[in-house]
Write an enzyme that holds these catalytic residues in place. Structure first.
Site, mmCIF file in Angstrom:
data_model
loop_
_atom_site.group_PDB
_atom_site.id
_atom_site.type_symbol
_atom_site.label_atom_id
_atom_site.label_comp_id
_atom_site.label_asym_id
_atom_site.label_seq_id
_atom_site.Cartn_x
_atom_site.Cartn_y
_atom_site.Cartn_z
ATOM 1 N N LYS A 1 64.668 -50.908 -29.628
ATOM 2 C CA LYS A 1 63.947 -49.945 -30.457
ATOM 3 C C LYS A 1 63.589 -48.726 -29.611
ATOM 4 O O LYS A 1 63.007 -48.851 -28.538
ATOM 5 C CB LYS A 1 62.673 -50.560 -31.034
ATOM 6 C CG LYS A 1 62.910 -51.476 -32.209
ATOM 7 C CD LYS A 1 61.616 -52.028 -32.766
ATOM 8 C CE LYS A 1 60.930 -51.058 -33.686
ATOM 9 N NZ LYS A 1 59.743 -51.669 -34.348
ATOM 10 N N ILE A 2 63.947 -47.568 -30.145
ATOM 11 C CA ILE A 2 63.717 -46.301 -29.448
ATOM 12 C C ILE A 2 62.940 -45.379 -30.378
ATOM 13 O O ILE A 2 63.368 -45.145 -31.514
ATOM 14 C CB ILE A 2 65.054 -45.627 -29.066
ATOM 15 C CG1 ILE A 2 65.941 -46.556 -28.227
ATOM 16 C CG2 ILE A 2 64.801 -44.308 -28.358
ATOM 17 C CD1 ILE A 2 65.520 -46.716 -26.805
#
Length: 213
Positions: free
Chosen positions: A83-84
């Site tokens: 997750k960014i």
């Protein structure tokens, strides 16, 4: 529409996974912090429980550190998705990790523009936070509808995860819009299972059975 659980609690994940419909898990730093466990160890444990994508979020905020942290998290298990957060550094990290064959989930998405940029940078998933949009007095489902329509129009391969689900009707609406996935908190999943007419029906069946025998 596939169902993920938005949780880092092992007991919650075990319980929901036992019902047979769970297709993945999303976590975030806030959820992980509540568990007070080693981060990588927790992600590894979740990956052993659920056979599906497991989103683990980077803590770093600059591109190079995001990539390094993403590589470390991805090495835990083949199903780990990184997750960014959606920002300029995040887009660079999404692209770099894509080049390395590492799947990413663009998180904290609050506009169709952000979703489109993340998809074109190489994100495997984008996560519009519909509940948090609602909190601002706007319509999170309209945002979700816009993203799904754009991706369908141009046959974008990136999958859409309806996130920040607040209640069961968010799930129904997300499915009707055509979201690929909804990631749902434990308590909302429990609410989805329950219906007063089902409870009343079970009670009546059991009462009738006992009277007959």
């Amino acid at each position: 529409m596939r169902i993920f659980i938005d949780s880092a609690n092992i007991e919650e994940i075990k319980e929901i996974n036992g019902m047979g419909f769970l297709a993945g898990v999303t976590t975030n730093p806030s959820l992980v912090a509540k568990e007070k466990k080693d981060y990588k160890g927790l992600i590894r444990e979740i990956s052993m429980l659920v056979d599906g994508p497991i989103s683990a979020e980077v803590i770093a905020l600059d591109y190079q550190d995001m990539v390094q942290e993403g590589e470390e998290l991805a090495s835990i298990h083949p199903n780990v998705v990184i997750k960014i957060p959606l920002c300029e550094e995040g887009l660079k990290a999404i692209h770099a990790l894509k080049q390395k064959g590492i799947a990413t989930n663009a998180t904290l998405v609050f506009s169709a523009n952000q979703a489109l940029l993340a998809a074109r940078a190489g994100a495997a998933y984008v996560s519009p936070f519909i509940g948090r949009v609602d909190d601002t007095g706007n319509d999170g489902l309209t945002l979700l509808d816009d993203i799904v329509a754009i991706f369908d129009q141009y046959m974008v391969e990136t999958e859409v995860i309806a996130a920040s689900i607040r209640h069961p009707m968010h799930v129904v609406a997300s499915a009707k819009i055509g979201s690929d996935i909804a990631t749902i908190p434990y308590q909302v999943i429990k609410q989805m299972v329950k219906h007063p007419l089902t409870d009343a029906g079970i009670e009546k069946f059991m009462s009738d059975w006992k009277q007959a025998f």
